[in-house]
Design a protein around this motif. Structure first.
Motif, mmCIF file in Angstrom:
data_model
loop_
_atom_site.group_PDB
_atom_site.id
_atom_site.type_symbol
_atom_site.label_atom_id
_atom_site.label_comp_id
_atom_site.label_asym_id
_atom_site.label_seq_id
_atom_site.Cartn_x
_atom_site.Cartn_y
_atom_site.Cartn_z
ATOM 1 N N GLN A 1 -61.788 -46.695 68.676
ATOM 2 C CA GLN A 1 -60.742 -46.260 67.756
ATOM 3 C C GLN A 1 -59.756 -47.393 67.488
ATOM 4 O OE1 GLN A 1 -58.403 -42.890 69.031
ATOM 5 N NE2 GLN A 1 -56.970 -43.086 67.318
ATOM 6 N N ALA A 2 -59.276 -48.018 68.555
ATOM 7 C CA ALA A 2 -58.300 -49.104 68.381
ATOM 8 C C ALA A 2 -58.916 -50.278 67.635
ATOM 9 C CB ALA A 2 -57.783 -49.554 69.745
ATOM 10 N N LEU A 3 -60.141 -50.629 67.969
ATOM 11 C CA LEU A 3 -60.781 -51.758 67.296
ATOM 12 C C LEU A 3 -61.046 -51.454 65.827
ATOM 13 C CD1 LEU A 3 -63.289 -52.770 70.113
ATOM 14 C CD2 LEU A 3 -61.161 -53.932 69.477
ATOM 15 N N GLY A 4 -61.448 -50.217 65.534
ATOM 16 C CA GLY A 4 -61.660 -49.837 64.143
ATOM 17 C C GLY A 4 -60.377 -49.916 63.334
ATOM 18 N N GLU A 5 -59.262 -49.487 63.921
ATOM 19 C CA GLU A 5 -57.977 -49.570 63.219
ATOM 20 C C GLU A 5 -57.552 -51.012 63.040
ATOM 21 O OE1 GLU A 5 -54.851 -46.849 64.185
ATOM 22 O OE2 GLU A 5 -56.239 -45.387 65.053
ATOM 23 N N ALA A 6 -57.868 -51.858 64.028
ATOM 24 C CA ALA A 6 -57.539 -53.284 63.900
ATOM 25 C C ALA A 6 -58.274 -53.898 62.725
ATOM 26 C CB ALA A 6 -57.879 -54.018 65.194
ATOM 27 N N VAL A 7 -59.548 -53.541 62.562
ATOM 28 C CA VAL A 7 -60.326 -54.046 61.426
ATOM 29 C C VAL A 7 -59.722 -53.541 60.117
ATOM 30 C CG1 VAL A 7 -62.561 -53.972 60.275
ATOM 31 C CG2 VAL A 7 -62.443 -54.275 62.756
ATOM 32 N N ALA A 8 -59.369 -52.258 60.077
ATOM 33 C CA ALA A 8 -58.803 -51.677 58.857
ATOM 34 C C ALA A 8 -57.474 -52.325 58.484
ATOM 35 C CB ALA A 8 -58.621 -50.170 59.041
ATOM 36 N N LEU A 9 -56.740 -52.785 59.475
ATOM 37 C CA LEU A 9 -55.444 -53.428 59.229
ATOM 38 C C LEU A 9 -55.582 -54.906 58.866
ATOM 39 C CD1 LEU A 9 -53.384 -51.843 62.151
ATOM 40 C CD2 LEU A 9 -53.022 -51.454 59.703
#
Length: 256
Positions: A52-60
């Motif tokens: 979840q955190a890594l996916g949000e990092a990519v999205a940001l």
């Protein structure tokens, strides 16, 4: 924008990871395609390197992810299990750099999880020798001793969740509080030995309730994740301030 090598050098100078015997590698865990010469514009911080955190990092649009709980731990299987493989695919596929700082980030006297918790609770703090060598926890001191209920209310505000409170000696006020974020309930006997009134940590153990009563020391368990959100945010803010990068914090809201 800054070079990855300069950001990591800054963090290594600050945190001195070589001083700690840790359960994981501290510093860069996954290099980006350009290596240490990668240009970093956006730093994303999170407590743990889960999907979840890594996916949000990519999205940001993150270039560098800094976490407290990284991808690799002593005792893990040598072959990649599916969850770790998926996390790595996400990081490598996006070309992210990923760095992790564990015990060095708990123990730092200004940007560490425990020192920042003490400050947020309105206490002064100093390294608590009973938490290891080097110390990873702090002894927080209040100018005026707090009733347990008042301290628990402050902890709830600071961590954003109601803590589990396991009382020790009835009506014992708290002037000296040991703070060791994460999973440090096993330090309750040492807190009693050192004359502390209470221990604040993240996770309890099954014996914690009984030990609190028998030792007379209050145990306050406010969540592993919730007690470890401040350090990585402080690192991100430092890099933004010193190197002109953008910083975003991802809070996955882990209730544990």
């Amino acid at each position: 924008m800054a070079l990855l090598r300069d950001l990591l050098a800054d963090l290594d100078d600050l945190l001195e990871p070589g001083r700690y015997r840790d359960f994981c590698p501290n510093g860069l865990q996954v290099p980006p395609p350009a290596g240490l010469d990668a240009e970093i514009r956006t730093v994303v911080t999170a407590v743990s390197a889960d999907r979840q955190a890594l996916g949000e990092a990519v999205a940001l649009g993150g270039d560098l992810v800094i976490v407290h709980h990284g991808l690799f731990w002593d005792g893990d299987p040598r072959a990649l299990e599916p969850p770790l493989a998926e996390r790595l695919r996400l990081v490598l596929g996006a070309g992210l750099a990923l760095a992790s700082y564990h015990l060095p980030l708990d123990g730092h006297p200004t940007v560490g999880n425990n020192a920042l918790l003490a400050e947020a609770l309105g206490a002064s703090s100093a390294p608590w020798a009973g938490s290891g060598d080097p110390a990873i926890g702090v002894e927080a001191r209040f100018e005026e001793p707090l009733p347990l209920a008042a301290l628990a209310s402050r902890v709830a505000v600071v961590t954003g969740r109601e803590p589990l409170v396991l009382p020790g000696e009835a009506e014992r006020p708290v002037a000296r509080l040991g703070i060791v974020s994460g999973a440090a309930a096993g330090l309750l006997p040492r807190a009693a030995e050192d004359g502390l009134d209470a221990l604040l940590t993240g996770e309890p153990r099954e014996p914690t309730r009984g030990l609190a009563l028998e030792l007379g020391v209050h145990a306050i368990c406010a969540g592993h994740h919730a007690t470890e959100t401040r350090g990585v945010q402080a690192l991100g803010a430092r890099l933004a301030r010193h190197h002109g990068v953008s910083h975003r914090f991802v809070d996955t809201g882990n209730p544990v």
